[in-house]
Design a protein around this motif. Structure first.
Motif, PDB file in Angstrom:
ATOM      1  N   GLU A  25       8.254 -33.945  39.544  1.00 47.91           N
ATOM      2  CA  GLU A  25       9.382 -35.288  39.614  1.00 47.91           C
ATOM      3  C   GLU A  25      10.715 -34.350  39.230  1.00 47.91           C
ATOM      4  OE1 GLU A  25       6.415 -35.785  38.173  1.00 47.91           O
ATOM      5  OE2 GLU A  25       6.877 -36.217  36.044  1.00 47.91           O
ATOM      6  N   ILE A  26      10.459 -33.301  38.278  1.00 53.34           N
ATOM      7  CA  ILE A  26      11.457 -32.643  37.799  1.00 53.34           C
ATOM      8  C   ILE A  26      12.412 -31.706  38.933  1.00 53.34           C
ATOM      9  CG2 ILE A  26      12.161 -30.458  36.303  1.00 53.34           C
ATOM     10  CD1 ILE A  26       9.393 -31.176  34.916  1.00 53.34           C
ATOM     11  N   PHE A  27      11.485 -31.226  39.709  1.00 51.53           N
ATOM     12  CA  PHE A  27      11.977 -30.484  40.899  1.00 51.53           C
ATOM     13  C   PHE A  27      12.704 -31.329  42.046  1.00 51.53           C
ATOM     14  CE2 PHE A  27      11.890 -26.292  42.550  1.00 51.53           C
ATOM     15  CZ  PHE A  27      12.057 -26.345  44.119  1.00 51.53           C
ATOM     16  N   ASP A  28      13.947 -31.892  41.535  1.00 50.06           N
ATOM     17  CA  ASP A  28      14.666 -32.529  42.696  1.00 50.06           C
ATOM     18  C   ASP A  28      15.571 -31.748  43.498  1.00 50.06           C
ATOM     19  OD1 ASP A  28      16.871 -33.668  39.948  1.00 50.06           O
ATOM     20  OD2 ASP A  28      16.849 -31.735  41.116  1.00 50.06           O
ATOM     21  N   ASP A  29      16.514 -32.396  44.291  1.00 47.44           N
ATOM     22  CA  ASP A  29      17.355 -31.783  45.397  1.00 47.44           C
ATOM     23  C   ASP A  29      18.047 -30.726  44.550  1.00 47.44           C
ATOM     24  OD1 ASP A  29      17.976 -34.885  47.030  1.00 47.44           O
ATOM     25  OD2 ASP A  29      16.194 -33.298  47.153  1.00 47.44           O
ATOM     26  N   GLN A  30      18.355 -30.572  43.464  1.00 47.09           N
ATOM     27  CA  GLN A  30      19.199 -29.660  42.835  1.00 47.09           C
ATOM     28  C   GLN A  30      18.292 -27.833  42.636  1.00 47.09           C
ATOM     29  OE1 GLN A  30      22.394 -29.456  41.801  1.00 47.09           O
ATOM     30  NE2 GLN A  30      22.294 -31.642  43.099  1.00 47.09           N
ATOM     31  N   PHE A  31      17.074 -28.485  42.874  1.00 50.57           N
ATOM     32  CA  PHE A  31      16.154 -27.168  42.937  1.00 50.57           C
ATOM     33  C   PHE A  31      15.879 -26.585  44.271  1.00 50.57           C
ATOM     34  CE2 PHE A  31      15.333 -26.646  38.136  1.00 50.57           C
ATOM     35  CZ  PHE A  31      15.654 -27.974  37.894  1.00 50.57           C
ATOM     36  N   SER A  32      15.693 -25.210  44.306  1.00 57.31           N
ATOM     37  CA  SER A  32      15.154 -24.845  45.653  1.00 57.31           C
ATOM     38  C   SER A  32      14.565 -23.714  45.243  1.00 57.31           C
ATOM     39  CB  SER A  32      16.158 -24.725  46.890  1.00 57.31           C
ATOM     40  OG  SER A  32      17.075 -23.732  46.336  1.00 57.31           O
ATOM     41  N   VAL A  33      13.642 -23.203  46.094  1.00 54.67           N
ATOM     42  CA  VAL A  33      12.833 -21.794  45.847  1.00 54.67           C
ATOM     43  C   VAL A  33      12.715 -21.281  47.281  1.00 54.67           C
ATOM     44  CG1 VAL A  33      11.202 -22.580  43.843  1.00 54.67           C
ATOM     45  CG2 VAL A  33      10.485 -23.148  46.545  1.00 54.67           C
ATOM     46  N   GLU A  34      12.578 -19.941  47.349  1.00 53.09           N
ATOM     47  CA  GLU A  34      12.777 -19.111  48.347  1.00 53.09           C
ATOM     48  C   GLU A  34      11.957 -17.764  48.083  1.00 53.09           C
ATOM     49  OE1 GLU A  34      16.240 -18.028  51.502  1.00 53.09           O
ATOM     50  OE2 GLU A  34      16.661 -17.838  49.569  1.00 53.09           O
ATOM     51  N   ARG A  35      11.306 -17.344  49.314  1.00 55.54           N
ATOM     52  CA  ARG A  35      10.699 -15.978  49.024  1.00 55.54           C
ATOM     53  C   ARG A  35      11.730 -15.204  50.289  1.00 55.54           C
ATOM     54  NH1 ARG A  35       6.907 -12.824  47.188  1.00 55.54           N
ATOM     55  NH2 ARG A  35       5.518 -11.796  48.598  1.00 55.54           N
ATOM     56  N   PRO A  36      12.715 -14.719  49.964  1.00 56.19           N
ATOM     57  CA  PRO A  36      13.617 -14.045  51.108  1.00 56.19           C
ATOM     58  C   PRO A  36      13.254 -12.678  51.517  1.00 56.19           C
ATOM     59  CG  PRO A  36      14.400 -13.596  48.589  1.00 56.19           C
ATOM     60  CD  PRO A  36      13.325 -14.655  48.610  1.00 56.19           C
ATOM     61  N   ASP A  37      12.211 -12.052  50.892  1.00 60.51           N
ATOM     62  CA  ASP A  37      11.757 -10.854  51.554  1.00 60.51           C
ATOM     63  C   ASP A  37      10.213 -10.777  51.205  1.00 60.51           C
ATOM     64  OD1 ASP A  37      13.602  -9.144  49.005  1.00 60.51           O
ATOM     65  OD2 ASP A  37      11.595  -9.832  48.729  1.00 60.51           O
ATOM     66  N   GLY A  38       9.653  -9.877  51.235  1.00 56.98           N
ATOM     67  CA  GLY A  38       8.369  -9.618  50.854  1.00 56.98           C
ATOM     68  C   GLY A  38       7.948  -9.237  49.434  1.00 56.98           C
ATOM     69  N   SER A  39       8.773  -9.387  48.895  1.00 57.65           N
ATOM     70  CA  SER A  39       8.341  -9.042  47.300  1.00 57.65           C
ATOM     71  C   SER A  39       9.188  -9.958  46.213  1.00 57.65           C
ATOM     72  CB  SER A  39       9.011  -7.669  46.751  1.00 57.65           C
ATOM     73  OG  SER A  39      10.491  -7.530  47.132  1.00 57.65           O
ATOM     74  N   ASN A  40      10.409 -10.528  46.602  1.00 57.06           N
ATOM     75  CA  ASN A  40      11.114 -11.441  45.646  1.00 57.06           C
ATOM     76  C   ASN A  40      10.806 -13.055  45.919  1.00 57.06           C
ATOM     77  OD1 ASN A  40      13.001  -9.942  43.955  1.00 57.06           O
ATOM     78  ND2 ASN A  40      13.222  -9.143  45.917  1.00 57.06           N
ATOM     79  N   PHE A  41      10.616 -13.737  44.623  1.00 58.31           N
ATOM     80  CA  PHE A  41      10.680 -15.210  44.924  1.00 58.31           C
ATOM     81  C   PHE A  41      11.670 -15.738  43.832  1.00 58.31           C
ATOM     82  CE2 PHE A  41       8.552 -19.126  45.444  1.00 58.31           C
ATOM     83  CZ  PHE A  41       7.972 -19.641  44.230  1.00 58.31           C
ATOM     84  N   THR A  42      12.509 -16.494  44.404  1.00 60.82           N
ATOM     85  CA  THR A  42      13.525 -17.023  43.885  1.00 60.82           C
ATOM     86  C   THR A  42      13.317 -18.620  43.376  1.00 60.82           C
ATOM     87  OG1 THR A  42      15.096 -17.223  45.672  1.00 60.82           O
ATOM     88  CG2 THR A  42      14.810 -15.312  44.448  1.00 60.82           C
ATOM     89  N   LEU A  43      13.956 -18.878  42.292  1.00 66.26           N
ATOM     90  CA  LEU A  43      14.198 -20.436  42.204  1.00 66.26           C
ATOM     91  C   LEU A  43      16.060 -20.344  41.571  1.00 66.26           C
ATOM     92  CD1 LEU A  43      13.407 -23.207  40.899  1.00 66.26           C
ATOM     93  CD2 LEU A  43      13.676 -22.178  38.604  1.00 66.26           C
ATOM     94  N   LYS A  44      16.595 -21.270  42.602  1.00 67.90           N
ATOM     95  CA  LYS A  44      17.860 -21.696  42.716  1.00 67.90           C
ATOM     96  C   LYS A  44      18.235 -23.118  42.015  1.00 67.90           C
ATOM     97  CE  LYS A  44      20.397 -20.798  46.153  1.00 67.90           C
ATOM     98  NZ  LYS A  44      20.959 -21.019  47.486  1.00 67.90           N
ATOM     99  N   ILE A  45      19.189 -23.210  41.052  1.00 68.46           N
ATOM    100  CA  ILE A  45      19.517 -24.336  40.676  1.00 68.46           C
ATOM    101  C   ILE A  45      21.029 -24.619  41.092  1.00 68.46           C
ATOM    102  CG2 ILE A  45      20.000 -25.945  38.573  1.00 68.46           C
ATOM    103  CD1 ILE A  45      17.896 -24.116  37.093  1.00 68.46           C
TER     104      ILE A  45
END
Lengths: 112, 115
Positions: B59-79
């Motif tokens: 429930e913490i992970f609301d619309d302000q958060f997003s995640v992405e794996r933009p390429d084969g190695s990185n994993f990002t968390l955006k606020i």
């Protein structure tokens, strides 16, 4: 409510003394159980885990833990603590979902 | 020994700004996670990610958060728009499989300070 409890927030022991860190869980079924250690500025390192079978599990750095179903406990032990063991210790459970549920942690301080 | 890495180690931002926290999971792992730890509190699950989509979120992970794996190695968390209460240590983790009791390997964390 489902929870993981580490009743000791802070423990201080002398180097060479024995150690026991407590962990209790409150779930209907037996989860998978873990102990992680976090040294200052470091990530979480897995010490040991319990899935099934022998209720006494051995881990790294001389640690062991005993699962007691009747007490819903998974206490971490070490017979002789070293100064380098000073860290934060977290008990965690895996309920076969996509997440670990952590206890609040126990900070261990070791005096020479 | 393979390890999870995270950058930056410390990020300071102004309230309302966007931040992106970066993680490089262990190369053959397929499952990725973000957790956070507010100072003095326990580690809390935020989100898990597999096969390019979120598999579970708290429930913490609301619309302000997003995640992405933009390429084969990185994993990002955006606020998107940080709040004061987003100040915390953020941990990335990865695991090889989704089997029972799989081990999650954690990175060293990014300390986010929102002013």
């Amino acid at each position: 409510a489902q929870s993981v409890t580490q009743p000791d927030i802070h423990i201080t022991v002398s180097e060479g003394a024995s150690l026991e860190l407590r962990c209790n869980y409150s779930y209907g079924a037996t989860p998978y159980l873990f102990w992680y250690v976090q040294s200052p500025g470091q990530g979480l390192q897995l010490l040991l885990k319990y899935f099934s079978g022998d209720t006494l599990v051995q881990g790294i750095k001389g640690f062991e833990a005993e699962f007691k179903r009747s007490q819903s406990s998974f206490n971490l032990r070490k017979p002789s603590v070293h100064w380098s063991d000073a860290a934060e210790y977290f008990c965690a459970v895996d309920l076969l979902t996509d997440k670990l549920i952590f206890g609040t942690g126990t900070r261990l301080q070791v005096f020479p | 020994e393979p390890e999870v890495t995270q950058t930056p180690s410390h990020q300071v931002t102004q309230m309302g700004q966007e931040v992106i926290l970066r993680c490089v999971p262990i190369s053959n792992h397929l499952y990725f996670y973000w957790y956070r730890q507010i100072l003095g509190q326990k580690v809390e699950f935020l989100v898990s990610f597999y096969n390019n989509e979120i598999s579970e979120k708290s429930e913490i992970f609301d619309d302000q958060f997003s995640v992405e794996r933009p390429d084969g190695s990185n994993f990002t968390l955006k606020i998107r728009s940080t709040k004061l209460e987003d100040s915390a240590m953020y941990f990335c983790a990865s695991s090889e499989e989704r089997d029972r009791g799989r081990e999650q390997f954690f990175g060293p964390g990014t300390r986010l300070t929102v002013l």
